[in-house]
Write a protein that holds these residues in place. Structure first.
Motif, short mmCIF file in Angstrom:
data_model
loop_
_atom_site.label_atom_id
_atom_site.label_comp_id
_atom_site.label_asym_id
_atom_site.label_seq_id
_atom_site.Cartn_x
_atom_site.Cartn_y
_atom_site.Cartn_z
N GLN A 71 0.83 -1.20 0.00
CA GLN A 71 0.00 0.00 0.00
C GLN A 71 0.87 1.26 0.00
O GLN A 71 0.59 2.22 -0.73
CB GLN A 71 -0.93 0.00 1.21
N LEU A 72 1.91 1.27 0.81
CA LEU A 72 2.82 2.42 0.86
C LEU A 72 3.55 2.61 -0.47
O LEU A 72 3.82 3.74 -0.88
CB LEU A 72 3.81 2.25 2.01
N HIS A 73 3.85 1.50 -1.13
CA HIS A 73 4.45 1.58 -2.46
C HIS A 73 3.47 2.24 -3.44
O HIS A 73 3.87 3.09 -4.26
CB HIS A 73 4.85 0.19 -2.93
N GLU A 74 2.21 1.83 -3.38
CA GLU A 74 1.20 2.44 -4.25
C GLU A 74 1.08 3.95 -4.00
O GLU A 74 0.80 4.71 -4.92
CB GLU A 74 -0.16 1.78 -4.02
N GLU A 75 1.30 4.33 -2.76
CA GLU A 75 1.22 5.75 -2.39
C GLU A 75 2.50 6.51 -2.73
O GLU A 75 2.58 7.73 -2.50
CB GLU A 75 0.93 5.87 -0.89
N GLY A 76 3.51 5.82 -3.25
CA GLY A 76 4.76 6.45 -3.62
C GLY A 76 5.66 6.77 -2.44
O GLY A 76 6.62 7.55 -2.57
N PHE A 152 9.72 -1.98 11.05
CA PHE A 152 10.27 -0.71 11.53
C PHE A 152 10.18 0.37 10.45
O PHE A 152 9.94 1.55 10.74
CB PHE A 152 11.73 -0.88 11.95
N ILE A 153 10.38 -0.01 9.19
CA ILE A 153 10.26 0.94 8.08
C ILE A 153 8.82 1.45 7.99
O ILE A 153 8.57 2.65 7.80
CB ILE A 153 10.72 0.29 6.76
N ILE A 154 7.85 0.56 8.12
CA ILE A 154 6.44 0.97 8.12
C ILE A 154 6.19 1.99 9.22
O ILE A 154 5.54 3.03 9.00
CB ILE A 154 5.53 -0.27 8.31
N GLU A 155 6.73 1.72 10.39
CA GLU A 155 6.50 2.63 11.52
C GLU A 155 7.18 3.98 11.30
O GLU A 155 6.63 5.03 11.66
CB GLU A 155 6.98 1.97 12.81
N LYS A 156 8.36 3.95 10.70
CA LYS A 156 9.07 5.20 10.42
C LYS A 156 8.28 6.05 9.42
O LYS A 156 8.18 7.28 9.56
CB LYS A 156 10.46 4.88 9.87
N LEU A 157 7.70 5.43 8.42
CA LEU A 157 6.98 6.16 7.38
C LEU A 157 5.62 6.68 7.84
O LEU A 157 5.16 7.72 7.39
CB LEU A 157 6.78 5.26 6.15
N THR A 158 4.97 5.94 8.72
CA THR A 158 3.59 6.27 9.09
C THR A 158 3.46 6.92 10.46
O THR A 158 2.42 7.53 10.75
CB THR A 158 2.71 5.01 9.07
N GLY A 159 4.48 6.75 11.32
CA GLY A 159 4.37 7.25 12.69
C GLY A 159 3.41 6.44 13.54
O GLY A 159 3.01 6.87 14.63
#
Length: 346
Positions: A71-76, A152-159
């Motif tokens: 999903q984050l990839h789709e969002e760029g 951890f990357i997901i958490e860094k990107l989304t807070g």
């Protein structure tokens, strides 16, 4: 559906491979589910009931972490060829890409001294400091480490925590109402191992790293009943959309059905393992506690099995052998039903 596969499941129950299991076959608009055996045998034998939660173990990797990253990839917001250091600057190597984490080709050396005695913060720091060997991108070595870092990357990107991302991005839109990282009723969960220090584990995650990291773990930790996994599976079988909720774009699911690992003889998608049926790839993944999913979006076909095979004793080599026998029987029946002359193989 699939009588020989079902016969094998009963034989596994009779041979005490697991105390019980819940399984489902999906064939386009038809779904068939069964319960066999018991939920628990200690401290007393409990009946297996519809709707009970299973510790999914590593199915968390594909249901939660992979899906959120897609999903984050789709969002760029993330690109799979980016170095991990672009998102986690403290990470030890600039050569490991996100794709390597998701295909288990990062060659990270995962030993951490006194790992199970660390706090969540200490374990996270130790994981980020792990270094790869010389075989990045050259071989597949299945580990939890890459997916914890992906979390951890997901958490860094989304807070937000991995668990919060699951709640907002997957659970609520798909109506996976009972799935959770923190079960409220232990008796509504099937138990896992009779641990030497923890006793019979019930309603608490079995995996020791996930126990420490809690809602921040991208490799394990999710509990779910079969009905919720059917909803998730139907989403992928319908190329990202189920009951009017689009979770992933159609093209995203289609590029999941490709080999992203590029290691000869060991095809891996992003998160998912792959095997070939005819000219197409099929998605599959397993969980340590005795779970697996096989999803074929091209034919809208699935086989999901949830068991607590580690209750009471963890006999992993035996489990892997009979699990692979079961999957081979299912694939043989699929090929015969589909008229595919060359059997699919695990």
């Amino acid at each position: 559906m699939y009588p020989y596969t079902q016969k094998k499941i009963i034989k596994m129950l009779e041979d005490a491979v697991f105390p019980g299991a819940t399984y489902t076959f999906i064939e386009k608009d038809k779904t068939e589910s069964r319960l066999v055996g018991s939920a628990a045998i200690l401290p007393k034998r409990d009946a297996l009931q519809d709707g009970m939660l299973y510790d999914l173990a590593s199915l968390t990797k594909v249901i939660v972490t992979t899906t959120v990253l897609l999903q984050l990839h789709e969002e760029g917001r993330v690109h799979f060829e980016d170095p991990v250091q672009a998102y986690l600057p403290a990470f030890a190597s600039g050569d490991v890409m996100i794709r390597h984490l998701l295909t288990h080709t990062s060659d990270l050396k995962g030993y951490i001294k006194n790992r199970d005695e660390l706090s969540s913060e200490e374990l996270a720091a130790a994981l980020i400091s792990l270094e790869p060997g010389e075989d990045i991108g050259k071989k597949v070595v299945y580990t939890d480490t890459g997916f914890i870092l992906a979390g951890f990357i997901i958490e860094k990107l989304t807070g937000k925590s991995v668990a919060e991302n699951f709640e907002e991005r997957i659970k609520r839109p798909l109506g996976m109402t009972e799935s959770t990282y923190r079960p409220q009723d232990p008796l509504g969960c099937v138990p896992t191992q009779n641990h030497p220090t923890r006793g019979v584990i019930r309603g608490v995650v079995h995996d020791p790293k996930a126990l420490i990291l809690g809602s921040h773990c991208g490799s394990a930790g999710l509990f779910a009943p079969m009905n919720d996994l059917i909803r998730f599976s139907q989403m992928l079988l319908h190329f990202g959309e189920w009951e009017g909720q689009r979770i992933l774009k159609e093209e995203t699911v289609r590029f999941l059905l490709q080999d992203w690992g590029s290691v000869s003889g060991q095809p891996r998608s992003l998160g998912w393992n792959l095997f070939q049926e005819g000219n197409d790839f099929v998605l599959w993944h397993t969980g340590y506690t005795g779970t697996f999913m096989i999803l074929d979006p091209n034919r809208q076909r699935a086989f999901i099995l949830l068991s607590n095979r580690v209750h009471l004793v963890d006999r992993r080599p035996e489990w892997i052998m009979v699990r692979d026998e079961l999957i081979a029987i299912y694939l043989k029946e699929v090929c015969e039903k589909s008229g595919i002359t060359k059997n699919a193989t695990v």
